[in-house]
Design a protein around this motif. Structure first.
Motif, PDB file in Angstrom:
ATOM      1  N   GLY A  59       0.812  -1.200   0.000  1.00  0.00           N
ATOM      2  CA  GLY A  59       0.000   0.000   0.000  1.00  0.00           C
ATOM      3  C   GLY A  59       0.854   1.262   0.000  1.00  0.00           C
ATOM      4  O   GLY A  59       2.077   1.222  -0.121  1.00  0.00           O
ATOM      5  N   HIS A  60       0.182   2.402   0.163  1.00  0.00           N
ATOM      6  CA  HIS A  60       0.895   3.686   0.196  1.00  0.00           C
ATOM      7  C   HIS A  60       1.498   3.894   1.583  1.00  0.00           C
ATOM      8  O   HIS A  60       0.871   3.598   2.591  1.00  0.00           O
ATOM      9  CB  HIS A  60      -0.065   4.829  -0.128  1.00  0.00           C
ATOM     10  CG  HIS A  60       0.566   6.184  -0.051  1.00  0.00           C
ATOM     11  ND1 HIS A  60       1.449   6.652  -1.005  1.00  0.00           N
ATOM     12  CD2 HIS A  60       0.464   7.165   0.885  1.00  0.00           C
ATOM     13  CE1 HIS A  60       1.849   7.864  -0.676  1.00  0.00           C
ATOM     14  NE2 HIS A  60       1.269   8.199   0.461  1.00  0.00           N
ATOM     15  N   PHE A  61       2.721   4.380   1.630  1.00  0.00           N
ATOM     16  CA  PHE A  61       3.351   4.628   2.926  1.00  0.00           C
ATOM     17  C   PHE A  61       4.395   5.736   2.787  1.00  0.00           C
ATOM     18  O   PHE A  61       4.922   5.997   1.718  1.00  0.00           O
ATOM     19  CB  PHE A  61       4.006   3.357   3.479  1.00  0.00           C
ATOM     20  CG  PHE A  61       5.102   2.773   2.613  1.00  0.00           C
ATOM     21  CD1 PHE A  61       6.422   3.090   2.846  1.00  0.00           C
ATOM     22  CD2 PHE A  61       4.790   1.919   1.563  1.00  0.00           C
ATOM     23  CE1 PHE A  61       7.428   2.559   2.053  1.00  0.00           C
ATOM     24  CE2 PHE A  61       5.787   1.388   0.764  1.00  0.00           C
ATOM     25  CZ  PHE A  61       7.110   1.699   1.003  1.00  0.00           C
ATOM     26  N   GLY A 104       4.030   5.387  14.173  1.00  0.00           N
ATOM     27  CA  GLY A 104       4.778   5.040  12.963  1.00  0.00           C
ATOM     28  C   GLY A 104       5.257   3.608  12.876  1.00  0.00           C
ATOM     29  O   GLY A 104       6.135   3.302  12.066  1.00  0.00           O
ATOM     30  N   LYS A 105       4.700   2.719  13.674  1.00  0.00           N
ATOM     31  CA  LYS A 105       5.144   1.319  13.645  1.00  0.00           C
ATOM     32  C   LYS A 105       4.939   0.702  12.263  1.00  0.00           C
ATOM     33  O   LYS A 105       5.840   0.073  11.706  1.00  0.00           O
ATOM     34  CB  LYS A 105       4.373   0.490  14.686  1.00  0.00           C
ATOM     35  CG  LYS A 105       4.514   0.974  16.109  1.00  0.00           C
ATOM     36  CD  LYS A 105       3.806   0.077  17.091  1.00  0.00           C
ATOM     37  CE  LYS A 105       2.315  -0.046  16.831  1.00  0.00           C
ATOM     38  NZ  LYS A 105       1.596   1.239  17.022  1.00  0.00           N
ATOM     39  N   SER A 106       3.755   0.886  11.690  1.00  0.00           N
ATOM     40  CA  SER A 106       3.452   0.313  10.380  1.00  0.00           C
ATOM     41  C   SER A 106       4.307   0.945   9.289  1.00  0.00           C
ATOM     42  O   SER A 106       4.763   0.262   8.364  1.00  0.00           O
ATOM     43  CB  SER A 106       1.966   0.481  10.048  1.00  0.00           C
ATOM     44  OG  SER A 106       1.155  -0.195  10.987  1.00  0.00           O
ATOM     45  N   THR A 107       4.540   2.241   9.398  1.00  0.00           N
ATOM     46  CA  THR A 107       5.383   2.933   8.417  1.00  0.00           C
ATOM     47  C   THR A 107       6.789   2.352   8.405  1.00  0.00           C
ATOM     48  O   THR A 107       7.354   2.080   7.339  1.00  0.00           O
ATOM     49  CB  THR A 107       5.449   4.438   8.742  1.00  0.00           C
ATOM     50  OG1 THR A 107       4.157   5.014   8.537  1.00  0.00           O
ATOM     51  CG2 THR A 107       6.465   5.146   7.861  1.00  0.00           C
ATOM     52  N   LEU A 108       7.352   2.150   9.577  1.00  0.00           N
ATOM     53  CA  LEU A 108       8.704   1.600   9.662  1.00  0.00           C
ATOM     54  C   LEU A 108       8.736   0.164   9.146  1.00  0.00           C
ATOM     55  O   LEU A 108       9.665  -0.229   8.423  1.00  0.00           O
ATOM     56  CB  LEU A 108       9.206   1.669  11.102  1.00  0.00           C
ATOM     57  CG  LEU A 108       9.339   3.082  11.683  1.00  0.00           C
ATOM     58  CD1 LEU A 108       9.762   3.019  13.146  1.00  0.00           C
ATOM     59  CD2 LEU A 108      10.332   3.913  10.877  1.00  0.00           C
ATOM     60  N   ILE A 190       6.549  -7.968  13.170  1.00  0.00           N
ATOM     61  CA  ILE A 190       5.289  -7.773  13.887  1.00  0.00           C
ATOM     62  C   ILE A 190       5.190  -6.319  14.322  1.00  0.00           C
ATOM     63  O   ILE A 190       6.178  -5.726  14.779  1.00  0.00           O
ATOM     64  CB  ILE A 190       5.231  -8.666  15.144  1.00  0.00           C
ATOM     65  CG1 ILE A 190       5.270 -10.152  14.776  1.00  0.00           C
ATOM     66  CG2 ILE A 190       4.000  -8.342  15.987  1.00  0.00           C
ATOM     67  CD1 ILE A 190       3.997 -10.706  14.215  1.00  0.00           C
ATOM     68  N   THR A 191       4.003  -5.731  14.187  1.00  0.00           N
ATOM     69  CA  THR A 191       3.737  -4.452  14.850  1.00  0.00           C
ATOM     70  C   THR A 191       2.601  -4.685  15.840  1.00  0.00           C
ATOM     71  O   THR A 191       1.616  -5.359  15.527  1.00  0.00           O
ATOM     72  CB  THR A 191       3.337  -3.332  13.867  1.00  0.00           C
ATOM     73  OG1 THR A 191       2.002  -3.556  13.373  1.00  0.00           O
ATOM     74  CG2 THR A 191       4.310  -3.266  12.691  1.00  0.00           C
ATOM     75  N   THR A 192       2.759  -4.152  17.033  1.00  0.00           N
ATOM     76  CA  THR A 192       1.758  -4.382  18.078  1.00  0.00           C
ATOM     77  C   THR A 192       1.713  -3.215  19.044  1.00  0.00           C
ATOM     78  O   THR A 192       2.709  -2.493  19.209  1.00  0.00           O
ATOM     79  CB  THR A 192       2.050  -5.700  18.836  1.00  0.00           C
ATOM     80  OG1 THR A 192       1.008  -5.941  19.780  1.00  0.00           O
ATOM     81  CG2 THR A 192       3.388  -5.635  19.557  1.00  0.00           C
ATOM     82  N   ASN A 193       0.578  -3.056  19.679  1.00  0.00           N
ATOM     83  CA  ASN A 193       0.424  -1.986  20.672  1.00  0.00           C
ATOM     84  C   ASN A 193       0.104  -2.531  22.060  1.00  0.00           C
ATOM     85  O   ASN A 193      -0.155  -1.771  22.981  1.00  0.00           O
ATOM     86  CB  ASN A 193      -0.675  -1.011  20.240  1.00  0.00           C
ATOM     87  CG  ASN A 193      -2.052  -1.672  20.186  1.00  0.00           C
ATOM     88  OD1 ASN A 193      -2.157  -2.896  20.138  1.00  0.00           O
ATOM     89  ND2 ASN A 193      -3.103  -0.865  20.191  1.00  0.00           N
ATOM     90  N   ARG A 194       0.100  -3.872  22.198  1.00  0.00           N
ATOM     91  CA  ARG A 194      -0.264  -4.463  23.488  1.00  0.00           C
ATOM     92  C   ARG A 194       0.561  -5.714  23.757  1.00  0.00           C
ATOM     93  O   ARG A 194       1.145  -6.300  22.838  1.00  0.00           O
ATOM     94  CB  ARG A 194      -1.749  -4.856  23.488  1.00  0.00           C
ATOM     95  CG  ARG A 194      -2.711  -3.708  23.545  1.00  0.00           C
ATOM     96  CD  ARG A 194      -4.085  -4.203  23.966  1.00  0.00           C
ATOM     97  NE  ARG A 194      -4.749  -4.950  22.909  1.00  0.00           N
ATOM     98  CZ  ARG A 194      -5.856  -5.644  23.090  1.00  0.00           C
ATOM     99  NH1 ARG A 194      -6.401  -5.725  24.304  1.00  0.00           N
ATOM    100  NH2 ARG A 194      -6.426  -6.292  22.085  1.00  0.00           N
ATOM    101  N   HIS A 195       0.565  -6.129  25.029  1.00  0.00           N
ATOM    102  CA  HIS A 195       1.145  -7.411  25.376  1.00  0.00           C
ATOM    103  C   HIS A 195       0.252  -8.516  24.832  1.00  0.00           C
ATOM    104  O   HIS A 195      -0.969  -8.431  24.898  1.00  0.00           O
ATOM    105  CB  HIS A 195       1.290  -7.542  26.895  1.00  0.00           C
ATOM    106  CG  HIS A 195       2.284  -6.600  27.472  1.00  0.00           C
ATOM    107  ND1 HIS A 195       3.636  -6.675  27.205  1.00  0.00           N
ATOM    108  CD2 HIS A 195       2.114  -5.529  28.303  1.00  0.00           C
ATOM    109  CE1 HIS A 195       4.268  -5.709  27.864  1.00  0.00           C
ATOM    110  NE2 HIS A 195       3.369  -4.995  28.521  1.00  0.00           N
TER     111      HIS A 195
END
Length: 255
Positions: A59-61, A104-108, A190-195
């Protein structure tokens, strides 16, 4: 060296240009031969890149050069830039980007995946909900095995947004199967925001899943406020100022 007949013949064989190889004795000294082989190699390389880009679905990033390194309160820039060398792939190491929404986790992750594509690797980039939902919906063991093989065959499997939703034990088992198939063979991002114990609250495989994922992994922890909220606030402020200028009769410069 570029016109060495033996080297040219090996290139033709690698390209499987069987017609040229069969008549090699007749064309080996032709001036046009090296150029034809180069054209064919470049065209196939371009087609391969386009095919892998479509399959990856990045996708676009925003490019890494445009990433605002000053916005997060904490981020290891040197570690992120080192990921762009793809050296982690030599050890089939995993990458985990962890942090709150909008930093910016997904961007990286997309930038690392794109770099791998440029270097000729096969990449698949999917959200966790999309991928696990697809796998859970398959109605036969054969179809599931084929799809698991499809995901596991990628040199880099990037799973985005793990933790934005809670999942059933079935989803946890499927993710464990994917991580296990990649384990010590290929890299997972992996990108995540939680345990993960919060994402899969009742799954028995969570401990083993995390253990395999985190073994020989690089964890990039990001702290900060949402950059998207910052941009939205700036747009709202600009709109308010524009409306105020119009109501006061001031001329607004053209955009």
């Amino acid at each position: 060296m570029m016109n060495n007949p033996d080297i040219l013949l090996n290139r033709a064989k690698a390209l499987r240009l069987n017609g040229l190889v069969t008549h090699w004795d007749e064309i080996a000294g032709a001036d046009w031969l090296a150029a034809v082989l180069q054209w064919e190699e470049e065209e196939r390389s371009d087609r391969s890149m386009r095919r892998r880009m479509r399959a990856a679905r990045l996708g676009h990033f925003k490019q890494l050069s445009d990433y605002d390194w000053h916005w997060p309160r904490r981020i290891d820039r040197a570690a992120v830039e080192d990921l762009m060398t793809l050296s982690f792939m030599n050890d089939a190491a995993n990458i985990v980007f962890i942090g709150p929404n909008g930093v910016g986790k997904s961007t990286l992750a997309r930038n690392v995946a794109h770099q791998a594509l440029i270097c000729g690797h096969a990449v698949l980039f999917r959200t966790a909900s999309e991928m696990l939902g697809e796998l859970a919906a398959l109605d036969s063991d054969a179809a599931l095995r084929r799809r698991l093989h499809h995901y596991a065959a990628a040199d880099i499997l990037a799973i985005d947004e793990v933790g934005y939703l809670s999942y059933s034990n079935r989803h946890a088992d499927l993710l464990f199967e994917l991580i296990s198939r990649h384990y010590e063979k290929r890299s997972t991002i992996i990108t995540t925001n939680r345990h993960w114990s919060e994402v899969f609250p009742n799954a028995a495989c969570v401990v083993s899943l995390v253990d395999r994922l985190m073994h020989r992994s690089e964890v990039i922890s990001i702290e900060g406020d949402s950059y998207r909220f910052k941009e939205a606030a700036e747009r709202s402020k600009a709109q308010r100022e524009k409306r105020t200028s119009r109501s006061s009769g001031e001329k607004v410069p053209a955009a």
